[in-house]
Scaffold this motif. Structure first.
Motif, PDB file in Angstrom:
ATOM      1  N   UNK A  10      -9.372  11.223  17.679  1.00 35.40           N
ATOM      2  CA  UNK A  10      -9.907  11.925  16.173  1.00 35.40           C
ATOM      3  C   UNK A  10     -11.210  11.405  15.530  1.00 35.40           C
ATOM      4  N   UNK A  11     -11.473  12.447  14.764  1.00 28.81           N
ATOM      5  CA  UNK A  11     -13.101  11.739  14.577  1.00 28.81           C
ATOM      6  C   UNK A  11     -12.579  11.850  12.450  1.00 28.81           C
ATOM      7  N   UNK A  24     -15.012  14.170  20.345  1.00 29.07           N
ATOM      8  CA  UNK A  24     -15.961  13.605  19.771  1.00 29.07           C
ATOM      9  C   UNK A  24     -16.798  12.447  20.588  1.00 29.07           C
ATOM     10  N   UNK A  25     -17.417  11.943  20.147  1.00 26.18           N
ATOM     11  CA  UNK A  25     -17.417  11.063  21.179  1.00 26.18           C
ATOM     12  C   UNK A  25     -18.557   9.520  20.715  1.00 26.18           C
ATOM     13  N   UNK A  26     -18.199   8.353  21.440  1.00 21.16           N
ATOM     14  CA  UNK A  26     -18.873   7.504  20.691  1.00 21.16           C
ATOM     15  C   UNK A  26     -20.759   7.353  21.492  1.00 21.16           C
ATOM     16  N   UNK A  27     -21.372   6.064  21.245  1.00 24.65           N
ATOM     17  CA  UNK A  27     -22.638   6.536  21.668  1.00 24.65           C
ATOM     18  C   UNK A  27     -23.094   4.972  21.495  1.00 24.65           C
ATOM     19  N   UNK A  57     -19.540  14.946  16.861  1.00 24.07           N
ATOM     20  CA  UNK A  57     -18.280  15.483  16.667  1.00 24.07           C
ATOM     21  C   UNK A  57     -18.631  17.312  16.909  1.00 24.07           C
ATOM     22  N   UNK A  58     -17.374  17.864  17.593  1.00 29.99           N
ATOM     23  CA  UNK A  58     -18.100  19.280  17.694  1.00 29.99           C
ATOM     24  C   UNK A  58     -16.149  19.418  16.840  1.00 29.99           C
ATOM     25  N   UNK A 123     -18.375  27.027  15.740  1.00 27.25           N
ATOM     26  CA  UNK A 123     -17.996  26.360  15.566  1.00 27.25           C
ATOM     27  C   UNK A 123     -19.181  25.114  15.171  1.00 27.25           C
ATOM     28  N   UNK A 124     -18.840  24.326  14.648  1.00 26.86           N
ATOM     29  CA  UNK A 124     -19.779  23.223  14.051  1.00 26.86           C
ATOM     30  C   UNK A 124     -20.054  22.094  14.666  1.00 26.86           C
ATOM     31  N   UNK A 125     -20.769  21.452  14.668  1.00 32.05           N
ATOM     32  CA  UNK A 125     -21.508  19.712  15.171  1.00 32.05           C
ATOM     33  C   UNK A 125     -22.045  19.021  14.340  1.00 32.05           C
TER      34      UNK A 125
END
Length: 140
Positions: A10-11, A24-27, A57-58, A123-125
């Motif tokens: 989770x974010x 969600x992602x981490x870069x 995150x979306x 949705x939102x980003x």
């Protein structure tokens, strides 16, 4: 090799969950400044430069915040503010995941967008760009 269900991660903004998240992602990135010279034999050479990171995150949109999660409405003022936020990408509270990592850092909210597709769920980003180190720790 054990497989990890992405649903378990989770974010969070601060310690508050981003509600209705779908991904969600981490870069992580590192600049590689050019260090080529006439003696490089036609090959590019580089050195290790600055490191940077970001999280994104979306989530499905909910215009009526219930106070228990972070959503578009609660993030709206942050995009225009000057305060940094703490973000975390981690296993959801109450989920047991052996030897999973979590990632925590301080960031600026760099992007917040709404999507309203035809006959589909809104949705939102959000995108957060790190300022300073991203800390990785093992969840035991």
């Amino acid at each position: 090799m054990a497989k990890i269900n992405g649903t378990d991660f989770r974010f969070y903004v601060g310690t508050t969950l981003v509600g209705n998240a779908t991904e969600g992602s981490v870069s992580l990135e590192r600049d590689l400044p050019d260090a080529s010279d006439k003696d490089s034999g036609g090959w590019a050479e580089n050195i290790q430069g600055q490191k940077s990171w970001s999280m994104s995150c979306t989530a499905f949109l909910n215009f009526v915040p219930d106070g228990t999660d972070v959503n578009f409405v609660s993030l709206f003022s942050s995009i225009f503010g000057t305060s940094v936020i703490t973000v975390k990408f981690s296993v959801a509270t109450g989920v047991t995941q052996a030897s999973a990592n979590e990632y925590i850092g301080t960031a600026n909210l760099s992007s917040l967008s709404l999507t309203a597709p035809l006959e589909d769920v809104m949705s939102f980003d959000l995108d957060a760009t790190g300022t300073g180190p991203l800390v990785q720790s093992v969840i035991v």
